[in-house]
Design an enzyme around this catalytic site. Structure first.
Site, PDB file in Angstrom:
ATOM      1  N   TYR A 151      35.004 112.588  20.758  1.00  0.00           N
ATOM      2  CA  TYR A 151      35.574 113.453  19.720  1.00  0.00           C
ATOM      3  C   TYR A 151      34.481 114.018  18.815  1.00  0.00           C
ATOM      4  O   TYR A 151      34.463 115.214  18.511  1.00  0.00           O
ATOM      5  CB  TYR A 151      36.581 112.643  18.913  1.00  0.00           C
ATOM      6  CG  TYR A 151      37.357 113.401  17.870  1.00  0.00           C
ATOM      7  CD1 TYR A 151      38.455 114.177  18.219  1.00  0.00           C
ATOM      8  CD2 TYR A 151      37.016 113.304  16.517  1.00  0.00           C
ATOM      9  CE1 TYR A 151      39.193 114.850  17.250  1.00  0.00           C
ATOM     10  CE2 TYR A 151      37.738 113.967  15.549  1.00  0.00           C
ATOM     11  CZ  TYR A 151      38.834 114.732  15.909  1.00  0.00           C
ATOM     12  OH  TYR A 151      39.566 115.395  14.941  1.00  0.00           O
ATOM     13  N   LYS A 155      33.529 117.959  18.348  1.00  0.00           N
ATOM     14  CA  LYS A 155      33.623 118.613  17.044  1.00  0.00           C
ATOM     15  C   LYS A 155      32.266 119.152  16.580  1.00  0.00           C
ATOM     16  O   LYS A 155      32.201 120.192  15.913  1.00  0.00           O
ATOM     17  CB  LYS A 155      34.198 117.637  16.014  1.00  0.00           C
ATOM     18  CG  LYS A 155      35.655 117.279  16.256  1.00  0.00           C
ATOM     19  CD  LYS A 155      36.548 118.504  16.345  1.00  0.00           C
ATOM     20  CE  LYS A 155      38.025 118.152  16.332  1.00  0.00           C
ATOM     21  NZ  LYS A 155      38.897 119.355  16.460  1.00  0.00           N
TER      22      LYS A 155
END
Length: 250
Positions: A151, A155
């Site tokens: 993640y 991002k």
């Protein structure tokens, strides 16, 4: 009118639903896009119930053919989309020694590949119209977060994509920015609490104590920032990452 057609991905619930609803209230015709079109019914109803225009669209943003078909449908039924909010995302949290190939590929696929495919498809309409706004949803996790190697990487990658597209598309009147939320009360953060084995209420209390403004964020906080970034008035703001986190994040 072509400047008032928006696509919001991952808009069935949470931050995406809040952004789509806000844009509908601001006068945009909104394509509410999620993996399952039926799941978008609530967001569509919120927009149309307030007098706006909305279209539920089902697509997997990580699949090229589905993205192309979805954007073509929006252009045919609503008009050329010139505003895109790349919000679709999933969690597959785990420490690196437990993280599987699928955990990695799924998260990178939805967040990063999805934003790339959607941006590539929509920019054709934006450059033709000589106007556009792209907003990518990054996260404070881009700076690193335990159990989120996939993640955090996705991002952080979105921030690089944002700055690169801002350079490439600026001459066509297209701005590209990113919003990096901190802790926002959503189903995703509730899932994180469950993974850690604590109640969501206790989790929220502990997090809010460390936030300078003294509270956790709401989806509407992110939606308000998105509403500014997609506005005509934000035409000189591009390539930026705005942290909506209740305090300094970098």
């Amino acid at each position: 009118m072509t400047q008032r057609i928006a696509i919001v991905t991952g808009a069935a619930r949470g931050i995406g639903a809040a952004i789509a609803t806000r844009l509908g209230r601001d006068g945009f015709a909104v394509a509410v896009l999620d993996l399952d079109a039926d799941a978008c019914a609530g967001t569509v109803a919120a927009i149309t119930g307030a007098g706006g225009t909305a279209l539920a669209v089902g697509a997997d943003v990580a699949v090229t053919e589905q993205v192309e078909a979805a954007v073509a449908r929006v252009a045919a039924e609503l008009g050329p989309p010139t505003v895109l909010v790349n919000n679709a995302g999933i969690l597959r949290d785990n420490l690196i020694f437990k993280m599987t190939d699928d955990d990695w590929d799924s998260v990178i696929g939805v967040h990063l590949r999805g934003a790339f495919l959607m941006s590539r498809a929509v920019q054709r309409h934006q450059t033709e119209q000589r106007y556009g706004r792209i907003v990518n949803l990054s996260s404070t996790s881009a700076q690193g977060n335990r159990g989120q190697a996939n993640y955090a990487t996705a991002k952080a990658g979105l921030q690089g994509l944002t700055k690169t597209l801002a350079i490439e598309l600026g001459k066509f009147g297209v701005t590209v920015n990113a919003i990096a939320p901190g802790f926002i009360e959503t189903d995703m953060t509730a899932a994180t609490a469950a993974r850690l084995g604590v109640s969501f209420e206790d989790f929220k209390s502990g997090v809010s104590a460390a936030i300078p403004v003294g509270r956790i964020g709401q989806p509407e906080d992110v939606a308000a920032t998105a509403a500014f970034l997609v506005s005509a008035e934000a035409g000189f703001v591009t390539g930026q990452v705005i942290y909506v986190s209740g305090g300094p994040a970098d």
